[in-house]
Design an enzyme around this catalytic site. Structure first.
Site, PDB file in Angstrom:
ATOM      1  N   TYR A 101       0.866  -1.196   0.000  1.00  0.00           N
ATOM      2  CA  TYR A 101       0.000   0.000   0.000  1.00  0.00           C
ATOM      3  C   TYR A 101       0.890   1.230   0.000  1.00  0.00           C
ATOM      4  O   TYR A 101       1.816   1.329   0.808  1.00  0.00           O
ATOM      5  CB  TYR A 101      -0.890   0.000   1.253  1.00  0.00           C
ATOM      6  CG  TYR A 101      -1.671   1.277   1.455  1.00  0.00           C
ATOM      7  CD1 TYR A 101      -3.022   1.339   1.118  1.00  0.00           C
ATOM      8  CD2 TYR A 101      -1.067   2.420   1.985  1.00  0.00           C
ATOM      9  CE1 TYR A 101      -3.742   2.519   1.294  1.00  0.00           C
ATOM     10  CE2 TYR A 101      -1.784   3.598   2.160  1.00  0.00           C
ATOM     11  CZ  TYR A 101      -3.113   3.638   1.810  1.00  0.00           C
ATOM     12  OH  TYR A 101      -3.819   4.798   1.978  1.00  0.00           O
ATOM     13  N   GLU A 190      -3.750   7.373  -4.035  1.00  0.00           N
ATOM     14  CA  GLU A 190      -3.582   6.136  -3.273  1.00  0.00           C
ATOM     15  C   GLU A 190      -3.448   4.950  -4.214  1.00  0.00           C
ATOM     16  O   GLU A 190      -4.229   4.811  -5.155  1.00  0.00           O
ATOM     17  CB  GLU A 190      -4.798   5.936  -2.361  1.00  0.00           C
ATOM     18  CG  GLU A 190      -4.689   4.710  -1.473  1.00  0.00           C
ATOM     19  CD  GLU A 190      -6.001   4.408  -0.742  1.00  0.00           C
ATOM     20  OE1 GLU A 190      -6.110   4.740   0.444  1.00  0.00           O
ATOM     21  OE2 GLU A 190      -6.920   3.864  -1.376  1.00  0.00           O
TER      22      GLU A 190
END
Ligand code: GDP
Ligand code: MN
Length: 380
Positions: A101, A190
């Site tokens: 991530y 993101e």
């Protein structure tokens, strides 16, 4: 403004962040054709402005164009968190070895972009933050200093990425993500998951991208990406009339001039025991057409039981606003009660005009709190 995954990936691609090749499709036939053009296994991905598509069944692997067409048929029209799927992104499927991530957000509290990175990707980042906070590396970047190689090293060592080839690729992606974030005036970029493939290549498999609305004038190409169909009809109508409009859940429709005043009006309605159904910001003006447009938008909402008109005359004079209201009400019929609070420049003159000429459903109150109480009472 939130972007679809495929739009965010297009921006990633422009800044050199590796993404899969893909095509947009809005029908099963287009999905089949996209799969044929891409060749091999593909992923059929619902494009909606919300997360958790995978869990909701909005992401499916397809081995053949036939299968892609079938999945597309099932996913189109699906409701994912209140968003109906109207477009798909068909991309070449990736083999996944690991899911990381990586994100950049604007941290308003410290006025700096904030990197977050963890090797525990693929799942909700909130879950990682709650259950394994030590695995989530957080790092602010001083915007004057800009991105430096040590930022990347801090992220990588903090998260425990040990493979040198992987380190090199993630470092390059972090740097490009920073460039992309700054250049696009983003509020959020993101990548979840950022994957490592079996051959070691690192690659963005998803994109969540939010651009600062106030900077869109500098990015006509991004502004053009806005999908008007994704907005509820009343918000679309408001946008077309250039009225700032936000839908809420209560029963009092609010009209004010200036964002600050409108926000405090919401609070005062809450204080009076009511809830706002929506709000419109007239901005600086209060001319008749502006009032008509805003009233049309507000009254299109069937949840509205009373309207609260809160105006503070600074540059805009209250007598002008009062004339705007009267003219608007002569052009359209509104049966709902309308409570008006006028204060500031020429307030007395404005109130007098309304008292003399306004229809019976218009109630003038001297203060914001009185007006809110009256509106809440009338909406009950
Ligand atoms: P989200 O659920 O809205 O966050 O959508 P994502 O794009 O992140 O996809 C969710 C999950 O689907 C990923 O974490 C992967 O596990 C899986 N997925 C997506 N694309 C691929 C792919 O190309 N290959 C494989 N094997 N899985 C994929
Ligand atoms: Mn994701």
């Amino acid at each position: 403004m939130d972007l679809y995954e495929h739009q965010g990936k297009e921006l990633f691609r422009r800044y050199g962040i590796p993404v899969s090749d893909g095509r947009v499709a809005t029908t099963p036939a287009e999905a089949r054709q996209a799969a044929e053009e891409l060749g091999g296994q593909v992923v059929v991905k619902a494009q909606v402005l919300t997360g958790g598509r995978g869990k909701a069944g909005g992401i499916k692997l397809a081995a053949t164009p036939d299968e892609a067409e079938r999945h597309a048929g099932a996913i189109l029209g699906m409701d994912i968190g209140g968003h109906v799927v109207g477009r798909l992104w068909i991309e070449q499927a990736s083999d996944i070895e690991r899911e990381y991530y990586l994100s950049l957000t604007f941290d308003r509290g410290v006025k700096r972009p904030l990197f977050m990175f963890t090797t525990e990707g693929g799942i909700d980042i909130e879950e990682v933050a709650a259950t394994q906070p030590e695995r989530l590396v957080r790092l602010h970047v001083d915007p004057v200093e800009g991105f430096q190689p040590w930022h990347a090293r801090r992220l990588l060592f903090g998260a425990g990425v040990e493979d040198p080839e992987e380190q090199k690729q993630v470092a390059a992606i972090a740097q490009k993500l920073y460039e992309c974030f700054v250049a696009c005036d983003a509020m959020l970029c993101e990548i979840n998951p950022l994957i490592v493939k079996p051959d070691g290549a690192v690659h963005a498999l998803d994109s969540k991208f939010t651009v600062d609305d106030n900077a869109l004038y500098r990015h006509p190409d991004i502004a053009e990406m806005r999908d008007l169909d994704a907005y509820p009809p009343e918000e679309r109508a408001a946008r077309a009339k250039d009225v700032t409009y936000v839908k809420l859940d209560g029963e009092v429709g609010i009209l004010g001039n200036g964002a600050g005043l409108v926000m405090s009006t919401l609070d005062v309605v809450g204080l009076a025991g009511g809830r706002a159904a929506n709000f419109c910001d007239l901005g600086g003006g209060g001319d008749a057409q502006g009032v008509v447009d805003a009233l049309e938008v507000i009254t299109a909402d069937p949840q509205v039981r009373a309207i609260l008109f809160n105006v503070f005359g600074g540059i805009t004079r209250c007598d002008e606003v009062a004339r705007g209201i009267l003219q608007a009400l002569s052009q359209m019929t509104i049966e709902l009660p309308i409570v008006v609070r006028l204060d500031g420049t020429n307030a007395e003159e404005g109130r007098r005009l309304l008292a003399e000429a306004a229809p019976e459903n218009v109630h003038v109150e001297p203060t914001m709190l009185d007006a809110a109480r009256r509106a809440v009472e009338l909406a009950a």
